[in-house]
Scaffold this motif. Structure first.
Motif, PDB file in Angstrom:
ATOM      1  N   ALA A 196       9.200   8.549   2.530  1.00 30.38           N
ATOM      2  CA  ALA A 196       9.875   8.566   3.830  1.00 30.38           C
ATOM      3  C   ALA A 196       8.886   8.184   4.922  1.00 30.38           C
ATOM      4  O   ALA A 196       7.987   8.959   5.268  1.00 30.38           O
ATOM      5  N   ILE A 197       9.038   6.978   5.453  1.00 28.28           N
ATOM      6  CA  ILE A 197       8.152   6.474   6.500  1.00 28.28           C
ATOM      7  C   ILE A 197       8.846   6.598   7.847  1.00 28.28           C
ATOM      8  O   ILE A 197       9.987   6.172   8.014  1.00 28.28           O
ATOM      9  N   HIS A 198       8.149   7.204   8.807  1.00 32.61           N
ATOM     10  CA  HIS A 198       8.696   7.350  10.161  1.00 32.61           C
ATOM     11  C   HIS A 198       7.752   6.680  11.153  1.00 32.61           C
ATOM     12  O   HIS A 198       6.537   6.912  11.117  1.00 32.61           O
ATOM     13  N   LEU A 199       8.299   5.851  12.019  1.00 28.72           N
ATOM     14  CA  LEU A 199       7.510   5.164  13.039  1.00 28.72           C
ATOM     15  C   LEU A 199       8.171   5.337  14.398  1.00 28.72           C
ATOM     16  O   LEU A 199       9.378   5.121  14.545  1.00 28.72           O
ATOM     17  N   ASP A 200       7.367   5.718  15.382  1.00 26.48           N
ATOM     18  CA  ASP A 200       7.872   5.750  16.750  1.00 26.48           C
ATOM     19  C   ASP A 200       8.057   4.331  17.262  1.00 26.48           C
ATOM     20  O   ASP A 200       7.527   3.366  16.690  1.00 26.48           O
ATOM     21  N   SER A 201       8.790   4.181  18.337  1.00 24.37           N
ATOM     22  CA  SER A 201       8.981   2.866  18.953  1.00 24.37           C
ATOM     23  C   SER A 201       7.630   2.261  19.328  1.00 24.37           C
ATOM     24  O   SER A 201       6.777   2.922  19.914  1.00 24.37           O
ATOM     25  N   GLY A 202       7.425   0.996  18.954  1.00 22.76           N
ATOM     26  CA  GLY A 202       6.176   0.312  19.289  1.00 22.76           C
ATOM     27  C   GLY A 202       4.990   0.723  18.448  1.00 22.76           C
ATOM     28  O   GLY A 202       3.849   0.394  18.768  1.00 22.76           O
ATOM     29  N   GLN A 203       5.230   1.394  17.336  1.00 19.42           N
ATOM     30  CA  GLN A 203       4.145   1.876  16.474  1.00 19.42           C
ATOM     31  C   GLN A 203       4.068   1.045  15.201  1.00 19.42           C
ATOM     32  O   GLN A 203       5.075   0.531  14.708  1.00 19.42           O
ATOM     33  N   SER A 204       2.873   0.916  14.671  1.00 22.89           N
ATOM     34  CA  SER A 204       2.690   0.286  13.370  1.00 22.89           C
ATOM     35  C   SER A 204       1.660   1.082  12.587  1.00 22.89           C
ATOM     36  O   SER A 204       0.865   1.834  13.166  1.00 22.89           O
ATOM     37  N   GLU A 205       1.686   0.927  11.276  1.00 23.77           N
ATOM     38  CA  GLU A 205       0.733   1.635  10.423  1.00 23.77           C
ATOM     39  C   GLU A 205       0.462   0.813   9.172  1.00 23.77           C
ATOM     40  O   GLU A 205       1.322   0.066   8.693  1.00 23.77           O
ATOM     41  N   ILE A 206      -0.753   0.945   8.680  1.00 23.00           N
ATOM     42  CA  ILE A 206      -1.161   0.308   7.428  1.00 23.00           C
ATOM     43  C   ILE A 206      -1.468   1.424   6.450  1.00 23.00           C
ATOM     44  O   ILE A 206      -2.298   2.293   6.723  1.00 23.00           O
ATOM     45  N   TYR A 207      -0.783   1.417   5.319  1.00 25.16           N
ATOM     46  CA  TYR A 207      -0.963   2.461   4.313  1.00 25.16           C
ATOM     47  C   TYR A 207      -1.600   1.884   3.055  1.00 25.16           C
ATOM     48  O   TYR A 207      -1.258   0.780   2.627  1.00 25.16           O
ATOM     49  N   GLU A 208      -2.484   2.662   2.463  1.00 26.54           N
ATOM     50  CA  GLU A 208      -2.983   2.316   1.130  1.00 26.54           C
ATOM     51  C   GLU A 208      -2.327   3.228   0.113  1.00 26.54           C
ATOM     52  O   GLU A 208      -2.253   4.447   0.306  1.00 26.54           O
ATOM     53  N   LEU A 209      -1.831   2.639  -0.965  1.00 18.75           N
ATOM     54  CA  LEU A 209      -1.220   3.415  -2.039  1.00 18.75           C
ATOM     55  C   LEU A 209      -2.328   3.996  -2.908  1.00 18.75           C
ATOM     56  O   LEU A 209      -3.108   3.249  -3.514  1.00 18.75           O
ATOM     57  N   VAL A 210      -2.420   5.335  -2.952  1.00 16.19           N
ATOM     58  CA  VAL A 210      -3.501   5.992  -3.697  1.00 16.19           C
ATOM     59  C   VAL A 210      -2.929   6.987  -4.687  1.00 16.19           C
ATOM     60  O   VAL A 210      -1.839   7.544  -4.494  1.00 16.19           O
ATOM     61  N   ASP A 211      -3.676   7.221  -5.745  1.00 11.91           N
ATOM     62  CA  ASP A 211      -3.303   8.193  -6.770  1.00 11.91           C
ATOM     63  C   ASP A 211      -3.694   9.572  -6.278  1.00 11.91           C
ATOM     64  O   ASP A 211      -4.873   9.876  -6.125  1.00 11.91           O
ATOM     65  N   ARG A 212      -2.719  10.405  -6.031  1.00 10.49           N
ATOM     66  CA  ARG A 212      -3.012  11.723  -5.463  1.00 10.49           C
ATOM     67  C   ARG A 212      -3.804  12.606  -6.413  1.00 10.49           C
ATOM     68  O   ARG A 212      -4.497  13.533  -5.989  1.00 10.49           O
ATOM     69  N   ASP A 213      -3.732  12.346  -7.736  1.00 11.89           N
ATOM     70  CA  ASP A 213      -4.428  13.184  -8.709  1.00 11.89           C
ATOM     71  C   ASP A 213      -5.802  12.650  -9.093  1.00 11.89           C
ATOM     72  O   ASP A 213      -6.574  13.324  -9.747  1.00 11.89           O
ATOM     73  N   ASN A 214      -6.073  11.394  -8.692  1.00 15.50           N
ATOM     74  CA  ASN A 214      -7.351  10.814  -9.117  1.00 15.50           C
ATOM     75  C   ASN A 214      -7.908   9.934  -8.015  1.00 15.50           C
ATOM     76  O   ASN A 214      -8.250   8.781  -8.233  1.00 15.50           O
ATOM     77  N   ASP A 215      -7.962  10.481  -6.812  1.00 17.94           N
ATOM     78  CA  ASP A 215      -8.502   9.739  -5.672  1.00 17.94           C
ATOM     79  C   ASP A 215      -9.980  10.058  -5.556  1.00 17.94           C
ATOM     80  O   ASP A 215     -10.359  11.144  -5.122  1.00 17.94           O
ATOM     81  N   ASN A 216     -10.822   9.141  -5.986  1.00 14.09           N
ATOM     82  CA  ASN A 216     -12.266   9.395  -6.036  1.00 14.09           C
ATOM     83  C   ASN A 216     -12.966   9.127  -4.718  1.00 14.09           C
ATOM     84  O   ASN A 216     -14.187   9.173  -4.640  1.00 14.09           O
TER      85      ASN A 216
END
Length: 508
Positions: free
Chosen positions: A460-480
């Motif tokens: 679930a991605i939420h963005l305010d008006s005029g907002q942008s975001e860059i996400y990296e997909l990471v493994d929550r169980d093996n994030d080194n």
């Protein structure tokens, strides 16, 4: 002994953390990894007032005082923003009032308003020390108005007949007509061709520059560009050539890609960028369809120069302002796209402070280094993310959501996935991504921070008006990758233990 062991363990943890954070830096740097900062030399920074002569900062058509020393002084500023290359408007000696550099008088001399050859060589050396490439604007189509060669009987055959371009669809007229009444050189004359090629090679040999931005490419025969490209690249390899073929039809630009010119300014995408982001609630769809088209047409679409404005057009800040928009908000959205989409971002000086300006020459105002730097901080983040994520410069692009100003897309390379979300609408937006992304992972925000976790229904991605975001997909169980906070904590503990160890030795 236990303390020494603890210090050793902590040092190894720090090294492991740093190695993961800098792993991308070990990859071979390629041209599509660059971010270019375009500088109009005279309008950037005055580092030496002794060469100002008749400069007048109040006259938009006069010299303002910018020079080589001024740019050299600001290389750290440019580096800190994340730029890896600078493109300088022509630096050669110009005819009277040629502050912009495009009215060349002597191809072998620097413009005295900008400084000496030695000062330019110093600029190149200092840029290279900071791992910044230097790209020079090179003009072969014409020389400055009333040039001495026009009255030289030996060079009578160096120019085309003095005629304006009346039919822009006639390639012969486009190549032989006098653009803006400037003396048009005849590159089919071997003397002219050899002179221009020799000059271009000489600057590489003398100064060790890294590339040329080629001006007015479509006004010069393709055969010349083929010879030119081969000759300059014989001097230094790799040497980057990016051409200006100013045309909305990409097929016209494509017709030059077999000449040896590596990349081209993407004018078609420029128009789409300005339309998409100059105000809110505009469709972003053309940006992605243009990218699909570029992949089909160009052999190297990743080397297309992407820009939202330049020295020949109304500044984007001015466009947004006239549309009653906050220019910084709109620039953030536009640059987020440029930094995360295929191609080489080219940022016109002053964009980082949302410098205003209408059409030429108002779009060439003097840079203000006393302006608010909040937007600069955002550009620094974009630059850092782009350098750390190979998927943004070498990955595939897949559009996930396109809804009248809201766009979400995926960039993938090897085992790395980045999700970019841009909300150029007047309202907050929420989107749930399900099958588009592997489940059971986390989306780590790289600009604003925060984490979007995979839920039962997806992300679930939420963005305010005029907002942008860059996400990296990471493994929550093996994030080194250790967080910055943890890394800082380790360093602090390490220093404390080390100091105690030193003190205990002294007390003994």
């Amino acid at each position: 002994m236990k303390k020494r062991a603890m210090v050793f363990i902590l040092i190894m943890l720090v090294i492991a953390s740093l190695s993961t954070q800098t792993a991308l830096a070990s990859e071979e740097r390629k041209m599509q990894d660059e971010v270019i900062y375009m500088i109009m030399v005279d309008r950037f920074n005055n580092g030496d007032t002794s060469n100002d002569r008749d400069a007048n900062i109040n006259d938009p058509l006069a010299y303002h005082g910018g020079d080589f020393k001024g740019i050299t002084e600001k290389l750290d500023y440019i580096k800190e923003m994340g730029f890896t290359a600078i493109w300088l408007t022509p630096i050669f000696e110009n005819m009277d009032k040629g502050y912009h550099g495009y009215w060349i008088k002597d191809f072998y001399q620097t413009n005295e308003y900008f400084g000496s050859m030695e000062e330019f060589k110093t600029l190149v050396k200092e840029a290279h020390k900071r791992d910044i490439k230097v790209i020079l604007d090179f003009v072969v189509n014409h020389v400055g108005p009333n040039h001495d060669w026009l009255n030289d009987p030996v060079k009578r055959d160096w120019f085309h007949e003095n005629k304006p371009i009346s039919n822009w669809n006639d390639p012969v007229e486009v190549e032989t007509g006098w653009l803006y009444d400037l003396p048009d050189l005849d590159q089919e004359n071997p003397e002219v061709s050899n002179y221009l090629v020799d000059a271009a090679k000489w600057w590489i040999q003398e100064t060790n520059i890294d590339g040329y931005r080629l001006d007015t490419v479509k006004h010069v025969p393709k055969e010349f560009w083929t010879d030119f490209s081969a000759e300059v690249k014989s001097v230094k390899e790799p040497f980057f050539l990016i051409g200006e073929v100013w045309h909305d039809n990409p097929n016209v630009i494509v017709s030059y890609q077999d000449t040896g010119i590596d990349g081209f300014m993407d004018f078609s995408q420029n128009g789409s960028l300005r339309t998409a982001f100059e105000k809110s609630n505009e469709s972003l769809g053309w940006l992605f369809s243009n990218n699909v088209r570029n992949n089909k047409l160009f052999e190297r679409p990743d080397l297309l120069g992407q820009f939202i404005d330049n020295h020949d057009m109304q500044r984007f800040t001015n466009l947004a302002t006239l549309n009653n928009q906050d220019p910084i908000t709109q620039l953030k959205l536009g640059l987020t796209y440029m930094y995360t989409a295929p191609g080489i971002p080219i940022i016109y000086y002053g964009t980082e402070i949302a410098l205003d300006g209408g059409n030429d020459p108002d779009n060439r105002r003097m840079m203000d280094f006393n302006a608010d730097d909040n937007f600069i901080k955002y550009i620094k983040k974009l630059g850092a993310v782009r350098q750390q994520q190979l998927s943004l410069t070498r990955g595939d692009m897949e559009l996930l959501v396109d809804d009248t100003g809201l766009a979400i897309y995926k960039r993938s390379h090897a085992d790395e996935t980045v999700i970019v979300a841009i909300n150029n609408t007047s309202e907050s937006q929420s989107v749930v991504l399900e099958e588009e992304i592997e489940s059971g992972m986390d989306l780590q925000g790289l600009i604003g921070g925060g984490v979007v976790k995979s839920g039962k229904n997806g992300y679930a991605i939420h963005l305010d008006s005029g907002q942008s975001e860059i996400y990296e997909l990471v493994d929550r169980d093996n994030d080194n990758r250790l967080s910055l906070g943890v890394l800082i904590g380790i360093i602090i503990v390490l220093l404390v233990l080390f100091n105690r160890l030193v003190r205990s030795k002294r007390n003994k």
